[in-house]
Design a protein around this motif. Structure first.
Motif, PDB file in Angstrom:
ATOM      1  N   ARG A 151       0.976  -0.944   0.548  1.00 48.40           N
ATOM      2  CA  ARG A 151       0.005   0.367  -0.023  1.00 48.40           C
ATOM      3  C   ARG A 151       1.070   1.146  -0.311  1.00 48.40           C
ATOM      4  O   ARG A 151       0.716   2.105  -0.250  1.00 48.40           O
ATOM      5  N   ARG A 152       1.843   0.716   0.598  1.00 44.75           N
ATOM      6  CA  ARG A 152       3.154   2.217   1.040  1.00 44.75           C
ATOM      7  C   ARG A 152       4.539   2.098   0.888  1.00 44.75           C
ATOM      8  O   ARG A 152       4.940   1.451   2.410  1.00 44.75           O
ATOM      9  N   SER A 153       5.351   2.070   0.145  1.00 48.27           N
ATOM     10  CA  SER A 153       6.581   1.540   0.524  1.00 48.27           C
ATOM     11  C   SER A 153       7.147   1.370   2.256  1.00 48.27           C
ATOM     12  O   SER A 153       7.049   3.380   2.357  1.00 48.27           O
ATOM     13  N   ARG A 155      10.794   2.787   1.562  1.00 44.43           N
ATOM     14  CA  ARG A 155      10.941   4.250   1.419  1.00 44.43           C
ATOM     15  C   ARG A 155      10.051   5.255   1.218  1.00 44.43           C
ATOM     16  O   ARG A 155      10.264   6.117   1.310  1.00 44.43           O
ATOM     17  N   GLN A 156       8.945   5.258   0.831  1.00 43.00           N
ATOM     18  CA  GLN A 156       7.957   6.297   1.211  1.00 43.00           C
ATOM     19  C   GLN A 156       7.463   6.430   2.778  1.00 43.00           C
ATOM     20  O   GLN A 156       7.576   7.488   2.256  1.00 43.00           O
ATOM     21  N   ARG A 157       8.069   5.338   3.382  1.00 42.32           N
ATOM     22  CA  ARG A 157       7.350   6.313   4.857  1.00 42.32           C
ATOM     23  C   ARG A 157       8.603   7.029   5.260  1.00 42.32           C
ATOM     24  O   ARG A 157       8.498   6.953   6.141  1.00 42.32           O
ATOM     25  N   ASP A 159      11.133   8.508   3.966  1.00 42.06           N
ATOM     26  CA  ASP A 159      11.602   9.570   3.422  1.00 42.06           C
ATOM     27  C   ASP A 159      10.335  10.440   4.439  1.00 42.06           C
ATOM     28  O   ASP A 159      10.701  11.487   5.010  1.00 42.06           O
ATOM     29  N   ASP A 160       9.073   9.887   4.423  1.00 42.01           N
ATOM     30  CA  ASP A 160       8.310  11.156   5.185  1.00 42.01           C
ATOM     31  C   ASP A 160       8.282  10.854   7.023  1.00 42.01           C
ATOM     32  O   ASP A 160       8.489  11.986   6.812  1.00 42.01           O
ATOM     33  N   ASN A 161       9.005  10.050   7.314  1.00 43.14           N
ATOM     34  CA  ASN A 161       9.891  10.159   8.714  1.00 43.14           C
ATOM     35  C   ASN A 161      10.868  11.286   8.704  1.00 43.14           C
ATOM     36  O   ASN A 161      11.210  11.678   9.531  1.00 43.14           O
TER      37      ASN A 161
END
Length: 170
Positions: A151-153, A155-157, A159-161
């Motif tokens: 649902r959300r990689s 890496r995306q998580r 980057d956001d954190n």
């Protein structure tokens, strides 16, 4: 000082969610390596076992075929194949057209194959036994994490954190 979840804001003091998982997997991997050491098998790394079993099943394979079979990158398998050759568990083999390089079990690799296959089966049985003792099986944890990452990689998580962490006061 603490962040919004009551954790100290000093990264050296954070309760790690990652480290206990890594330590558990590493300890289990070390137990398998110890089994090989106690059997007197020198130079065998745990990462060799899957590829050696595949070579035993399928005969000579290209690096890419072997990488695909054990689900690693070509680069990782190339390094593993070189290490397996250096340790004497595998040899280079000519491809059918003379241009394709293949890898095959060496005599030493063929000699160890029954033990490697038995250890693989025993390890899988041990994980099944372990899962029977816990309320939430490891394989289900992996499936659930993979579904969340689909649902959300990661890496995306990450980057956001990281963006949030960089905005916070030091």
């Amino acid at each position: 000082m603490a962040d919004g979840e009551g954790q100290p804001d000093n990264p050296d003091l954070l309760d790690s969610r990652w480290r206990p998982l890594w330590q558990m997997l590493h300890a289990m991997d070390q137990d398998i390596a110890q089994l090989y050491d106690q059997a007197g098998i020198t130079g065998l790394r745990n990462r060799f076992v899957g590829p050696l079993i595949q070579l035993g099943r399928h005969g000579p394979m290209t690096i890419q075929e072997l990488a695909t079979a054990v689900e690693v990158t070509h680069s990782a398998m190339s390094q593993t194949a070189a290490a397996m050759r250096a340790a004497g568990f595998a040899d280079s083999a000519e491809g059918s057209d003379g241009r394709t390089r293949r890898i095959r079990l060496s005599a030493r690799g063929r000699e160890l194959l029954p033990l490697l296959q038995a250890e693989w089966r025993a390890t899988e049985a041990t994980v099944r036994d372990l899962e029977a003792e816990i309320p939430y099986p490891l394989t289900q944890v992996v499936k659930d994490i993979n579904a969340a990452l689909a649902r959300r990689s990661f890496r995306q998580r990450l980057d956001d954190n990281l963006a949030r962490a960089l905005k916070e006061d030091p």
